[in-house]
Scaffold this motif. Structure first.
Motif, PDB file in Angstrom:
ATOM      1  N   LEU A  30       0.932  -1.259   0.148  1.00  0.00           N
ATOM      2  CA  LEU A  30       0.071  -0.168  -0.031  1.00  0.00           C
ATOM      3  C   LEU A  30       0.934   1.120   0.228  1.00  0.00           C
ATOM      4  CD1 LEU A  30      -3.037  -0.804   2.422  1.00  0.00           C
ATOM      5  CD2 LEU A  30      -3.066  -0.305  -0.022  1.00  0.00           C
ATOM      6  N   ILE A  31       1.867   1.103   0.683  1.00  0.00           N
ATOM      7  CA  ILE A  31       2.791   2.461   0.686  1.00  0.00           C
ATOM      8  C   ILE A  31       3.473   2.553  -0.443  1.00  0.00           C
ATOM      9  CG2 ILE A  31       4.999   3.267   1.858  1.00  0.00           C
ATOM     10  CD1 ILE A  31       3.988   2.090   4.658  1.00  0.00           C
ATOM     11  N   LEU A  32       4.063   1.542  -1.227  1.00  0.00           N
ATOM     12  CA  LEU A  32       4.455   1.704  -2.319  1.00  0.00           C
ATOM     13  C   LEU A  32       3.800   2.079  -3.628  1.00  0.00           C
ATOM     14  CD1 LEU A  32       7.252  -1.150  -2.512  1.00  0.00           C
ATOM     15  CD2 LEU A  32       7.758   1.357  -2.262  1.00  0.00           C
ATOM     16  N   CYS A  33       2.468   1.668  -3.278  1.00  0.00           N
ATOM     17  CA  CYS A  33       1.447   2.071  -4.421  1.00  0.00           C
ATOM     18  C   CYS A  33       1.153   3.321  -4.326  1.00  0.00           C
ATOM     19  CB  CYS A  33       0.110   1.327  -4.157  1.00  0.00           C
ATOM     20  SG  CYS A  33      -1.155   1.481  -5.323  1.00  0.00           S
ATOM     21  N   ALA A  34       0.796   4.204  -2.999  1.00  0.00           N
ATOM     22  CA  ALA A  34       0.498   5.355  -2.675  1.00  0.00           C
ATOM     23  C   ALA A  34       1.451   6.233  -3.151  1.00  0.00           C
ATOM     24  CB  ALA A  34       0.130   5.570  -1.386  1.00  0.00           C
ATOM     25  N   THR A  35       2.823   5.842  -2.878  1.00  0.00           N
ATOM     26  CA  THR A  35       3.942   6.814  -3.272  1.00  0.00           C
ATOM     27  C   THR A  35       4.108   6.837  -4.658  1.00  0.00           C
ATOM     28  OG1 THR A  35       5.141   5.958  -1.401  1.00  0.00           O
ATOM     29  CG2 THR A  35       6.674   6.842  -3.051  1.00  0.00           C
ATOM     30  N   GLY A  36       3.873   5.643  -5.631  1.00  0.00           N
ATOM     31  CA  GLY A  36       4.059   5.729  -6.966  1.00  0.00           C
ATOM     32  C   GLY A  36       2.788   6.168  -7.487  1.00  0.00           C
ATOM     33  N   LEU A  37       1.728   6.453  -7.120  1.00  0.00           N
ATOM     34  CA  LEU A  37       0.514   7.456  -7.341  1.00  0.00           C
ATOM     35  C   LEU A  37       0.953   8.825  -7.238  1.00  0.00           C
ATOM     36  CD1 LEU A  37      -2.542   5.430  -6.454  1.00  0.00           C
ATOM     37  CD2 LEU A  37      -1.761   5.778  -8.668  1.00  0.00           C
ATOM     38  N   ILE A  55       6.350  -1.868  -9.043  1.00  0.00           N
ATOM     39  CA  ILE A  55       6.579  -3.390  -9.390  1.00  0.00           C
ATOM     40  C   ILE A  55       7.347  -4.015  -8.295  1.00  0.00           C
ATOM     41  CG2 ILE A  55       8.285  -4.665 -10.850  1.00  0.00           C
ATOM     42  CD1 ILE A  55       7.419  -2.791 -13.315  1.00  0.00           C
ATOM     43  N   PRO A  56       8.080  -3.532  -7.361  1.00  0.00           N
ATOM     44  CA  PRO A  56       8.569  -4.306  -6.227  1.00  0.00           C
ATOM     45  C   PRO A  56       7.383  -4.420  -5.317  1.00  0.00           C
ATOM     46  CG  PRO A  56      10.085  -2.485  -6.787  1.00  0.00           C
ATOM     47  CD  PRO A  56       8.712  -2.047  -7.602  1.00  0.00           C
ATOM     48  N   GLY A  57       6.385  -3.534  -5.209  1.00  0.00           N
ATOM     49  CA  GLY A  57       5.288  -3.859  -4.327  1.00  0.00           C
ATOM     50  C   GLY A  57       4.361  -4.788  -5.019  1.00  0.00           C
ATOM     51  N   ALA A  58       4.094  -4.663  -6.199  1.00  0.00           N
ATOM     52  CA  ALA A  58       3.255  -5.846  -6.978  1.00  0.00           C
ATOM     53  C   ALA A  58       3.967  -7.268  -6.759  1.00  0.00           C
ATOM     54  CB  ALA A  58       3.308  -5.620  -8.036  1.00  0.00           C
ATOM     55  N   ILE A  59       5.219  -7.635  -6.499  1.00  0.00           N
ATOM     56  CA  ILE A  59       5.896  -8.663  -6.433  1.00  0.00           C
ATOM     57  C   ILE A  59       5.546  -9.081  -4.989  1.00  0.00           C
ATOM     58  CG2 ILE A  59       8.152 -10.047  -5.880  1.00  0.00           C
ATOM     59  CD1 ILE A  59       8.967  -8.147  -8.330  1.00  0.00           C
ATOM     60  N   MET A  60       5.781  -7.996  -3.889  1.00  0.00           N
ATOM     61  CA  MET A  60       5.452  -8.265  -2.463  1.00  0.00           C
ATOM     62  C   MET A  60       4.035  -8.702  -2.168  1.00  0.00           C
ATOM     63  SD  MET A  60       7.507  -5.541  -0.528  1.00  0.00           S
ATOM     64  CE  MET A  60       9.136  -5.195  -0.819  1.00  0.00           C
ATOM     65  N   ASN A  61       2.955  -7.774  -2.884  1.00  0.00           N
ATOM     66  CA  ASN A  61       1.541  -8.142  -2.839  1.00  0.00           C
ATOM     67  C   ASN A  61       1.306  -9.427  -3.300  1.00  0.00           C
ATOM     68  OD1 ASN A  61       0.949  -4.671  -3.493  1.00  0.00           O
ATOM     69  ND2 ASN A  61       0.487  -5.782  -1.434  1.00  0.00           N
TER      70      ASN A  61
END
Length: 130
Positions: free
Chosen positions: A34-41, A73-79
């Motif tokens: 969630l943190i990586l997604c929000a940061t990317g957005l 992309i690293p967040g997606a792998i973690m998800n």
């Protein structure tokens, strides 16, 4: 005379309790995603909406997709890993509280993927309208 138990086999070892820690790992990976997604957005939107001339405005959706993808992309792998751990933990859990914790982890890992899908669809619509 001697030890009468010398010919006996050792007692079998029991496995670790099922599902221990999988719910916590799934929740932690979901929060990181969630943190990586929000940061990317936010960074992608900051770069895209800060365009000043016509060329930058024309390339803004592409810049958004590239920056968002590099960060998420690293967040997606973690998800994906968190989803797998949460579903395995849910199957192994015997306590209803652990099942609920695994469900929280599953939803925390699914939420950034849904947000990424919506952001991708909106970006494609933005590209069509530009």
């Amino acid at each position: 005379p001697g030890n009468p138990y010398t010919d006996m086999q050792p007692a079998p070892q029991v496995a670790a309790p099922p599902g221990q820690g999988l719910d916590a790992a799934s929740i932690c990976l979901g929060i990181i995603g969630l943190i990586l997604c929000a940061t990317g957005l936010f960074i992608g939107a900051y770069v895209s909406f800060g365009a000043e001339d016509s060329v930058e405005r024309a390339l803004a959706p592409l810049g958004f997709v590239i920056i968002f993808g590099m960060i998420y992309i690293p967040g997606a792998i973690m998800n994906v890993i968190g989803l797998v751990l949460g579903s395995i933990g849910r199957k192994r859990a015997q306590d209803p509280r652990r099942v609920k914790a695994c469900m929280v982890g599953i939803w925390l890992n699914a939420a950034p993927m849904i947000v990424c899908l919506v952001a991708g669809i909106l970006t494609l619509l933005w590209l069509m309208g530009a």
